[in-house]
Design an enzyme around this catalytic site. Sequence first.
Site, PDB file in Angstrom:
ATOM      1  N   GLY B 104       0.742  -1.133  -0.253  1.00  0.00           N
ATOM      2  CA  GLY B 104      -0.043  -0.007  -0.386  1.00  0.00           C
ATOM      3  C   GLY B 104       1.142   1.198  -0.207  1.00  0.00           C
ATOM      4  N   ARG B 168       0.507  -5.886  -5.198  1.00  0.00           N
ATOM      5  CA  ARG B 168       0.921  -6.810  -3.838  1.00  0.00           C
ATOM      6  C   ARG B 168       1.421  -8.511  -3.731  1.00  0.00           C
ATOM      7  NH1 ARG B 168      -1.268  -4.784   0.396  1.00  0.00           N
ATOM      8  NH2 ARG B 168      -2.376  -2.270   0.123  1.00  0.00           N
ATOM      9  N   ASP B 199       6.481  -7.761   5.461  1.00  0.00           N
ATOM     10  CA  ASP B 199       6.323  -8.854   4.400  1.00  0.00           C
ATOM     11  C   ASP B 199       7.764  -8.227   3.724  1.00  0.00           C
ATOM     12  OD1 ASP B 199       4.405 -10.835   5.606  1.00  0.00           O
ATOM     13  OD2 ASP B 199       2.684 -10.224   4.117  1.00  0.00           O
ATOM     14  N   LYS B 225       8.528   0.898   5.674  1.00  0.00           N
ATOM     15  CA  LYS B 225       6.672   1.373   4.984  1.00  0.00           C
ATOM     16  C   LYS B 225       5.893   1.344   5.408  1.00  0.00           C
ATOM     17  CE  LYS B 225       4.714  -0.008   2.502  1.00  0.00           C
ATOM     18  NZ  LYS B 225       4.295  -0.990   1.328  1.00  0.00           N
ATOM     19  N   THR B 226       5.269   1.433   5.207  1.00  0.00           N
ATOM     20  CA  THR B 226       4.077   1.859   5.684  1.00  0.00           C
ATOM     21  C   THR B 226       2.896   2.280   6.525  1.00  0.00           C
ATOM     22  OG1 THR B 226       2.036   0.252   7.831  1.00  0.00           O
ATOM     23  CG2 THR B 226       4.127   0.180   7.585  1.00  0.00           C
ATOM     24  N   ASP B 228       0.885   2.207   8.738  1.00  0.00           N
ATOM     25  CA  ASP B 228       0.466   1.878   9.711  1.00  0.00           C
ATOM     26  C   ASP B 228       1.202   1.972  11.553  1.00  0.00           C
ATOM     27  OD1 ASP B 228      -1.599   1.567   8.477  1.00  0.00           O
ATOM     28  OD2 ASP B 228      -1.384  -1.066   8.297  1.00  0.00           O
ATOM     29  N   LYS B 265     -24.333  18.828  19.769  1.00  0.00           N
ATOM     30  CA  LYS B 265     -24.478  17.688  19.402  1.00  0.00           C
ATOM     31  C   LYS B 265     -24.962  16.133  19.555  1.00  0.00           C
ATOM     32  CE  LYS B 265     -27.626  19.471  15.591  1.00  0.00           C
ATOM     33  NZ  LYS B 265     -28.564  20.156  15.081  1.00  0.00           N
ATOM     34  N   TYR B 266     -23.229  15.644  18.659  1.00  0.00           N
ATOM     35  CA  TYR B 266     -22.979  15.267  17.934  1.00  0.00           C
ATOM     36  C   TYR B 266     -21.646  14.463  18.685  1.00  0.00           C
ATOM     37  CZ  TYR B 266     -25.437  16.559  13.454  1.00  0.00           C
ATOM     38  OH  TYR B 266     -26.357  16.939  12.761  1.00  0.00           O
ATOM     39  N   TYR B 439      -8.299   6.484   2.657  1.00  0.00           N
ATOM     40  CA  TYR B 439      -7.367   6.728   1.566  1.00  0.00           C
ATOM     41  C   TYR B 439      -6.798   8.059   1.673  1.00  0.00           C
ATOM     42  CZ  TYR B 439      -9.609   1.893   0.286  1.00  0.00           C
ATOM     43  OH  TYR B 439      -9.740   0.625   0.635  1.00  0.00           O
TER      44      TYR B 439
END
Lengths: 566, 566
Positions: B104, B168, B199, B225-226, B228, B265-266, B439
Amino acid sequence: MYSSLNTNGNAAAFETGPVSGRFAAVYSEVQNSRIDHALPLPSVLRNPFKVVEGPPSSAAGNPDEIAKLFPNLFGQPSAMLVPNEADSLRSDLKLKIGVVLSGGQAPGGHNVISGIFDYLQDRAKGSILYGFRGGPAGIMKCKYIELNADYIYPYRNQGGFDMICSGRDKIETPEQFKQAEETAVKLDLDGLVVIGGDDSNTNACLLAENFRGKNLKTRVVGCPKTIDGDLKCKEVPTSFGFDTACKIYAEMIGNVMIDARSTGKYYHFVRLMGRAASHITLECALQTQPNITIIGEEVAAKKQTLKNVTDYMVDVICKRAELGYNYGVILIPEGLIDFIPEVQQLIAELNEILAHDVVDEDGIWKKKLTNQSLKLFEFLPQAIQEQLMLERDPHGNVQVAKIETEKMLIQMVETELEKRKQEGSYKGHFKGQSHFFGYEGRCGLPTNFDASYCYALGYGAAALLHSGKTGLISSVGNLGAPVEEWTVGGTALTSLMDVERRHGKFKPVIKKAMVELEGAPFKKFASVREDWALKNCYISPGPIQFVGPSSNAVSHTLLLELGAQA
Amino acid sequence: MYSSLNTNGNAAAFETGPVSGRFAAVYSEVQNSRIDHALPLPSVLRNPFKVVEGPPSSAAGNPDEIAKLFPNLFGQPSAMLVPNEADSLRSDLKLKIGVVLSGGQAPGGHNVISGIFDYLQDRAKGSILYGFRGGPAGIMKCKYIELNADYIYPYRNQGGFDMICSGRDKIETPEQFKQAEETAVKLDLDGLVVIGGDDSNTNACLLAENFRGKNLKTRVVGCPKTIDGDLKCKEVPTSFGFDTACKIYAEMIGNVMIDARSTGKYYHFVRLMGRAASHITLECALQTQPNITIIGEEVAAKKQTLKNVTDYMVDVICKRAELGYNYGVILIPEGLIDFIPEVQQLIAELNEILAHDVVDEDGIWKKKLTNQSLKLFEFLPQAIQEQLMLERDPHGNVQVAKIETEKMLIQMVETELEKRKQEGSYKGHFKGQSHFFGYEGRCGLPTNFDASYCYALGYGAAALLHSGKTGLISSVGNLGAPVEEWTVGGTALTSLMDVERRHGKFKPVIKKAMVELEGAPFKKFASVREDWALKNCYISPGPIQFVGPSSNAVSHTLLLELGAQA
């Protein structure tokens, strides 16, 4: 790591109530850096000025009816601030001014208030500014806070409406007008600034008319607020918040475009805020150049069906597949399905049926639908059918706003592509990703444009009240030029009005400014969209910058409209 | 209004194929301004250096098995670039280097490639850089492009992976390794840089081992790289892209917070990307200080159920209601439900049942579920039940990724609040708004940190290959200091590895770095979250700035981890 404001020497405390202020709020570095951002003022506001009047005004439509509804205000001229040898207004007047935020958030609201406050400090020292809390209800209930320099400081150039918060109540009934009068009298208000959209400005004008009719001294001036960009006219070239919101959405769209191009396998369906008009969608398209953009006003004008819209998307997707592109970006206005006549018809029928009939599980109720509506209903994906049946507002109406149009369209596009695949006319692969960009745009840090524009709107509104004007909307113009050269004045709110027939009565309305299919922004878009569809002309605007390149850029919509006027 | 690049004198043309480059792309002002942003290099890379070796390395776990899997590489030392009187590497070597993007997107990938290219230009003039197209498949199919200065130029400091695109695919089977060898031989490759996550870096090491075993001259170096943030260790303090992605999400979260506070209110439920680890969620929480943050690793460690998580949220919401706050912001990691043991169990059972049994409408199939799983299944909102049954990946597995956890939680919270309302223990009002930020963060313009970090990673990777190293991951350290003082080297990939038993065989893996509950970032968060829950300590980071305040800020996670190490 965190920097915190310390204006009251109490940085360790946290805010303790909904409207207790940001005195002790913890700020990011960027928020902090914006507080002291020096705001430029149009030169007319930095020097001695006088207020001159234009010719008598009329109305946007049905002037006779507007004249009846506004007997005291109809026909009054617009006002313009022009340079003068000396200040024409008495600086020893101590004014009492109220301000209220009405409706949804838009970046820059705090700067309108700062502008009013600074005007009073600069030109009517000793004046008092009251902030009505929680929107128009704050006026009716006389819930307010006295705004001072310390209180206002941490909100300068900051997003949100939390300085005094907003609300969606309206001052409509005779009792409500009475309450507003009582507040005006109790606080001895010389003026009131109503910051809001088309409805709120209509309301501001009714209030102005009412106060004038009752011989109260309280004047009322409006300010054009809405990220939707649908409150504008020649004298009010744009509503504030539109610039910032569109740039925030465009940043995200641009990122998603680069992602689409990098991955090569997703169609991103992006729904954008804007229920009534598609200005946001059009502006974002002009900023980012997506493959497909649906403009609600065009769909309505061409009386397109949901099937037409789907087919248009599918046609482009098929052509792109032939070129080797199995990805793309598609922009959809939030209000799309409101624009489709057959959907409006279906929803009207559903509202009627759901109000009076039992919805049986066997679907016998469907027989009450007209043929066309039944066909459309059956054409809709099941999840959408369920949403239409289940989600209801307090009045029992179908909540169109809750429909995730982008997901619905993905499903419909998938179905149609599958059909074409079977027929052999489509050989690509399709994966839809849905996005809704909405709330993240309403409360961002205002761009330099919105920050300056709002400050001038507020500063100008206070000047109008100081000069005794009422029933005007603060109007800052010549926005394509440097701030220095912006014009400042007020436009008669009645001149923006038309009437609508509701419950057998004429009601005054400021008509929402829709995307004009003959307007420069749409024509520009229409002239290039075929290129955008098949080629990849993506532009990624990147995050809003407060200094350096692009930091003072003006929206494409505004520039194109100004260009067309010039 | 648009500025366009014109490096090939052909600004009117548009790109004509998926990897035809950005020569004629239309750029925003901010994109343009970034291209020529001068990137600082660590001083060791700006001056003559030599490569020194550390002590022999071991493995993260099961060193005996790793030694068997990597007979040629196991135990090799790490490498460090240190200043030297003269350059120790031959500048007349003309290298042939390949580079591939794997997995990704993450902001900064283009700068890694720029770094490699510039190293070769600076220190091994006449070298060639091949970009393999579309990820590892490009290596296997020998699909590549020769990268030159003109081609690379428009990608400098830009987001996305579209310079050569990613993929991938994995190089796993003997035939696939054979294909990679053939490419290496055909292109006479001296080296290959694999830019990827855990990976891909494992794969890079297998490739290095394989090439070495076959006596090929091709060396392989990885880059971390990531977005995450789950590929890191002492020597590799962070993976690139994490910084930018978190700042983009934090901008949006901050905006939504101001909106929440303004509207009052949210409850905004924000799901954030990050399937395996919750680093993104934790970092965004540290940047914005939301009311509730769920960290997957904590949920797993405490063996919490979905009911526990719901109850925690509801408890906070009830307490806030008593304080007068009927709004808030809640962060949820994308992978949350993967962390919940009972959900994993249910999904395993569902996968089994759906693979072998007919799912009857009457629900008799449910009898195959264990009691606990049946109870959980019935506890889930209906829409989620349907999603679990219907959405399957190509292997027939339930697609947990498709579950909109934030919507599921809103429904579950609603149900529980309704119950408490009936019981009289909750008197507030609740409206949930769901968001997924994913994304839009993967392809943003890299922050100054990611831009510099990636450039150093690439420049360093090329230096490692130049010095004949293989099986290392490019390692840039001392990241809390100015770029000038960053350290540069390579870490033995085998030293990051452990084994997992799969299909009866040991497979090497680089274990994902999860959020450590004893780590400094989580402990910091845990020490303040109760304050954040009930008080409103929101911070709105605002849009990423490329100049001025905060433009060189480093992520909280990295700073806290570095601080703990120091």
